[in-house]
Design a protein around this motif. Structure first.
Motif, PDB file in Angstrom:
ATOM      1  N   MET A   1       0.827  -1.214   0.000  1.00 19.33           N
ATOM      2  CA  MET A   1       0.000   0.000   0.000  1.00 19.33           C
ATOM      3  C   MET A   1       0.856   1.258   0.000  1.00 19.33           C
ATOM      4  N   LEU A   2       1.975   1.206   0.688  1.00 20.97           N
ATOM      5  CA  LEU A   2       2.804   2.400   0.783  1.00 20.97           C
ATOM      6  C   LEU A   2       3.998   2.298  -0.155  1.00 20.97           C
ATOM      7  N   PRO A   3       4.340   3.421  -0.784  1.00 16.15           N
ATOM      8  CA  PRO A   3       5.495   3.372  -1.694  1.00 16.15           C
ATOM      9  C   PRO A   3       6.790   3.226  -0.895  1.00 16.15           C
ATOM     10  N   THR A   4       7.759   2.615  -1.495  1.00 16.17           N
ATOM     11  CA  THR A   4       9.077   2.504  -0.867  1.00 16.17           C
ATOM     12  C   THR A   4      10.093   3.146  -1.786  1.00 16.17           C
ATOM     13  N   GLU A   5      11.309   3.239  -1.324  1.00 20.74           N
ATOM     14  CA  GLU A   5      12.389   3.827  -2.120  1.00 20.74           C
ATOM     15  C   GLU A   5      12.458   3.177  -3.491  1.00 20.74           C
ATOM     16  N   SER A   6      12.326   1.853  -3.526  1.00 20.74           N
ATOM     17  CA  SER A   6      12.528   1.138  -4.786  1.00 20.74           C
ATOM     18  C   SER A   6      11.231   0.919  -5.555  1.00 20.74           C
ATOM     19  N   LYS A   7      10.129   0.807  -4.845  1.00 18.42           N
ATOM     20  CA  LYS A   7       8.898   0.490  -5.566  1.00 18.42           C
ATOM     21  C   LYS A   7       7.864   1.600  -5.402  1.00 18.42           C
ATOM     22  N   THR A  77      -5.471   2.753  -0.819  1.00 17.53           N
ATOM     23  CA  THR A  77      -4.936   3.790   0.063  1.00 17.53           C
ATOM     24  C   THR A  77      -5.599   3.565   1.417  1.00 17.53           C
ATOM     25  N   PRO A  78      -5.046   4.116   2.483  1.00 20.19           N
ATOM     26  CA  PRO A  78      -5.722   3.952   3.783  1.00 20.19           C
ATOM     27  C   PRO A  78      -7.171   4.434   3.758  1.00 20.19           C
ATOM     28  N   ALA A 127       0.242   3.970  10.341  1.00 18.98           N
ATOM     29  CA  ALA A 127       1.391   3.346   9.679  1.00 18.98           C
ATOM     30  C   ALA A 127       1.863   4.218   8.529  1.00 18.98           C
ATOM     31  N   ARG A 128       0.916   4.741   7.764  1.00 16.12           N
ATOM     32  CA  ARG A 128       1.263   5.612   6.650  1.00 16.12           C
ATOM     33  C   ARG A 128       2.020   6.839   7.134  1.00 16.12           C
ATOM     34  N   ALA A 129       1.576   7.373   8.279  1.00 21.77           N
ATOM     35  CA  ALA A 129       2.174   8.615   8.764  1.00 21.77           C
ATOM     36  C   ALA A 129       3.571   8.408   9.348  1.00 21.77           C
ATOM     37  N   THR A 156      -2.349  -5.647   3.348  1.00 17.97           N
ATOM     38  CA  THR A 156      -2.122  -4.300   2.840  1.00 17.97           C
ATOM     39  C   THR A 156      -0.644  -3.942   2.830  1.00 17.97           C
ATOM     40  N   GLY A 157       0.195  -4.853   3.257  1.00 16.32           N
ATOM     41  CA  GLY A 157       1.640  -4.641   3.135  1.00 16.32           C
ATOM     42  C   GLY A 157       2.233  -3.689   4.155  1.00 16.32           C
TER      43      GLY A 157
END
Lengths: 327, 428
Positions: A1-7, A77-78, A127-129, A156-157
């Motif tokens: 659900m949340l973007p990471t540096e690589s993805k 998204t949340p 978690a998103r925050a 949701t990862g």
């Protein structure tokens, strides 16, 4: 659900893959989460959809059923998750969630404690925050609900950001080992005043606590106990009012609601007609009716907005407080 | 949980280590922006903690030097010493909580006459006490002792009286981290951030004409990753003055960039300098407020603060976006959009700016007027550019919670603006 540096979660180039969680959108009030699998099929009132047709398409596109009806595939998204998750308990919605996250000053890197976990609606937004370097420690005294929450966070990862533990915070308080490490604490408990002293031990100085309670008596008791160790105790209510928008065709020269006015006042009310400029045919008179005056004979259309008749009246009171600086 | 405990400890240590290079955000360092809370929320003043900064309370000026190095949340009180009055840090006294909610008091005000004759002490006598070094609390005790009507007051009225005198004769000052909420109500701003799914590693496009408030709030939630790109029509970027108040580290400030709508939309990537040159020839057709007036409106009202020494300049935010970044955004799209452009027509901006978003990207458009948003929503629906469209009005009410005195506050903000939210979709 949340973007990471690589993805990246979103992008014109982000194509749906086998194993992705997508939100299937039929209408704003008909949505469901679906895990994409190679052989998966989604059935609804529009027919059936093969997941294999979805793989390789970008998010945010339309897909067709065998009957030619379409739905949209959206990235989770949340906010969307809060609307589609399975309710094991009453959940928090976007109005309270957004206010809590801001007022608790949750930013990346923060450590947040939460009790109870419930259905994980707020946990997901927390978690998103705090991502990517912070953490959410969530506690619930109900074993089954803790298990369901962990499963959802896997789906949701976000399970690397949230730790769920079965614990009775009212009875036992928060774990000693987290003392002094929390930037923020959130309480959604039937008797939050029992958890306040422990929360005070968990918080860093000047850290913020929030307690959510549906009843004012709970709020009063909580505030009394807060006064020992906390300052800036403030209680709020947040609600959202939604508006519906409609396009209406209006005949030449007619005022919307004109017949009403005549009945009520026995005649025309010239003061209500406002002067219009050439390029603006949409004006409001005092009653808020949009009026159209057109010298040509074709009907014009007017876009009008008004509040929806159904609204949420109350969810709970949000009480915030800062831990006193005693050093 | 053992593993997680270590994780938490390590994280906490890491945070402290990182902050060793940057000033510890929990303490007010020299030159940082602060919010001064005088008398429990009665008066809120923004200030910069420079060596010569001063705050006026009542009719005296007090140096803010004692505040430098103090932790946020610390409390100060006016003290009188040999050299005059100054602010001194006090440790808060633990309040005893009154256990009973029900007040058993039969007194009322039916015989109290409001004729200014209740107090025996004169203004001169009080001044004399002050000059002799009497503490604020001592003056208040004297006032109570010399009040003919105090004993006749209902208990809660007595408390109210005492509180009023405390605010005048023993004012307190709370050192707080600043929050910039002058143009957007806090719940409206929080709604925008949530609806636009602002999180680390996102590329957030922002049309910020509220002085940098939205830009700063987004940057705070990005935490030094991703980008917040402030975009605008024409070639004059609006001011983002308010970003200074967030006391950001350089890592976060680097993420705040700006780029005009033209630069972001053009088919081939022109370098920012070339583009400015081109645009200089064509006058801006929008009726956007120019850079300078926006600065004037957005300038933080530094109330009653006399700055005697030079202001310590914070690193500037809002550098032009690099060519690489613009290329990346053209290829991938922005992950969300927030618009807070109150004097602009939302549809006029949205139709140019929405195509810059990725598909499935959420957006939130704030406006003070309903009708333009309704029209914008309608047009987006007609053009099939977005789904999940909704116009929302945030409502906020604060409560006073005290034993036997719980009710909503007398004053309320009646209006928080409107937000149009939705998700961008592919039109094919």
């Amino acid at each position: 659900m949340l973007p990471t540096e690589s993805k990246k979660a979103l992008s014109f180039k982000r194509y749906i893959e086998d194993g992705d969680l997508v939100i299937v959108y039929e209408r704003h009030d008909v949505m469901k989460p679906v895990k994409v699998t190679k052989d998966g099929v989604l059935q609804n009132r529009f027919g059936f959809y093969r997941h294999s047709d979805w793989i390789g398409k970008p998010l945010g596109t339309k897909v067709l059923s065998n009957k030619g009806k379409f739905v949209y595939l959206l990235a989770p998204t949340p906010e969307l998750w809060t609307l589609v998750l399975s309710h094991r308990t009453q959940i928090l919605y976007i109005a309270d969630i957004s206010f809590v996250v801001m007022y608790l000053e949750v930013v990346p890197g923060c450590v947040v404690l939460e009790s109870g976990t419930g259905s994980g609606s707020l946990s997901t937004s927390l978690a998103r925050a705090v991502a990517p370097t912070g953490h959410v420690y969530s506690f619930d005294f109900h074993e089954q609900r803790a298990v369901c929450a962990r499963e959802d966070f896997e789906k949701t990862g976000i399970s690397s950001l949230v730790t769920v533990e079965v614990r009775d915070i009212q009875g036992q308080g928060f774990p000693e080992k987290l003392s002094g490490l929390a930037d923020s604490v959130f309480l959604d408990l039937p008797q939050p005043w029992l958890a306040v002293p422990s929360a005070a031990k968990m918080l860093k100085e000047d850290g913020v606590l929030c307690s959510f309670s549906p009843c004012i008596e709970q709020v009063q008791r909580t505030c009394e106990v807060l006064r020992s160790d906390f300052i800036e105790i403030r209680t709020f209510e947040v609600l959202l009012r939604t508006y519906e928008v409609k396009e209406m065709k209006v005949e030449t020269g007619a005022m919307i609601g004109e017949s009403h006015d005549e009945e009520a006042n026995g005649g025309q009310r010239p003061s209500k007609r406002k002067h219009i400029s050439n390029d603006d045919k949409h004006i409001s008179n005092d009653d808020g009716y949009a009026v159209s005056q057109d010298n040509s004979s074709s009907p014009t259309s007017v876009v009008m907005a008004r509040p929806c008749s159904e609204a949420r009246g109350h969810t709970g009171y949000l009480t915030f407080a800062r831990l006193q600086c005693l050093s | 949980m053992e593993k997680n405990k270590d994780q938490a400890v390590i994280m906490s240590e890491n945070n402290n280590n990182n902050k060793a290079q940057d000033p510890n955000p929990r303490f007010a360092s020299e030159g940082c922006s602060v919010l001064l809370d005088v008398n429990d929320g009665d008066r809120l003043v923004f200030a910069r903690l420079s060596g010569g900064a001063v705050l006026k309370i009542g009719n005296k000026n007090y140096s803010l030097k004692p505040l430098i190095g103090a932790p946020f949340g610390s409390l100060f009180q006016v003290e009188t010493g040999e050299d005059g009055s100054f602010l001194s840090r006090i440790l808060p006294v633990k309040k005893e909580s009154s256990s009973n909610n029900v007040i058993d008091d039969a007194r009322d005000n039916r015989e109290l006459i409001d004729n200014n004759e209740a107090q025996n002490l004169t203004g001169e006598e009080i001044e004399a006490m002050r000059r002799e070094g009497a503490k604020g609390d001592e003056i208040i005790e004297a006032l109570i002792a010399n009040s003919k009507t105090f004993d006749q007051k209902f208990q809660l009225s007595q408390e109210k009286y005492k509180l009023k005198k405390q605010k005048k004769y023993a004012p307190k000052l709370l050192l707080r981290r600043p929050f910039a909420r002058r143009f957007l109500r806090v719940d409206a701003l929080s709604l925008l951030l949530t609806m636009a799914n602002v999180t680390a590693y996102s590329d957030v496009l922002v049309v910020d004409m509220v002085g940098g408030l939205v830009t700063g709030a987004v940057a705070e939630r990005l935490g030094g990753t991703g980008y917040v790109c402030n975009t605008y029509k024409g070639n004059s970027p609006p001011s983002v003055e308010m970003v200074r108040m967030f006391n950001f580290t350089d890592k976060v400030i680097e993420r705040i960039v700006q780029s005009s709508i033209n630069e972001l939309s053009s088919a081939k990537t022109v370098s920012p300098e070339e583009n400015n040159h081109q645009e200089g020839v064509h006058p801006s057709t929008s009726d956007m407020v120019e850079g300078t007036p926006v600065t004037a409106e957005a300038r933080v009202v530094v109330d009653d603060v006399v700055l005697e020494s030079k202001i310590v300049k914070a690193p500037k935010a809002g550098a032009k976006a690099s060519k690489e970044a613009i290329e990346m955004w053209k290829e991938n799209g922005f992950s969300s959009l927030i618009m807070a452009a109150q004097d602009q027509d939302p549809w006029a901006l949205a139709k140019d700016v929405l195509p810059l978003l990725s598909y499935s990207a959420p957006f939130a458009i704030y406006h003070q007027y309903l009708q333009p948003l309704a029209t914008c929503m309608h047009n987006l629906q007609q053009g099939k550019m977005a789904i999940n469209l909704q116009i929302t009005e945030p409502w906020l009410r604060e409560y006073q919670v005290l034993p036997s005195r719980t009710h909503p506050h007398m004053q309320m903000s009646s209006f928080g603006g409107y937000v149009l939210s939705g998700i961008r979709i592919s039109t094919t």
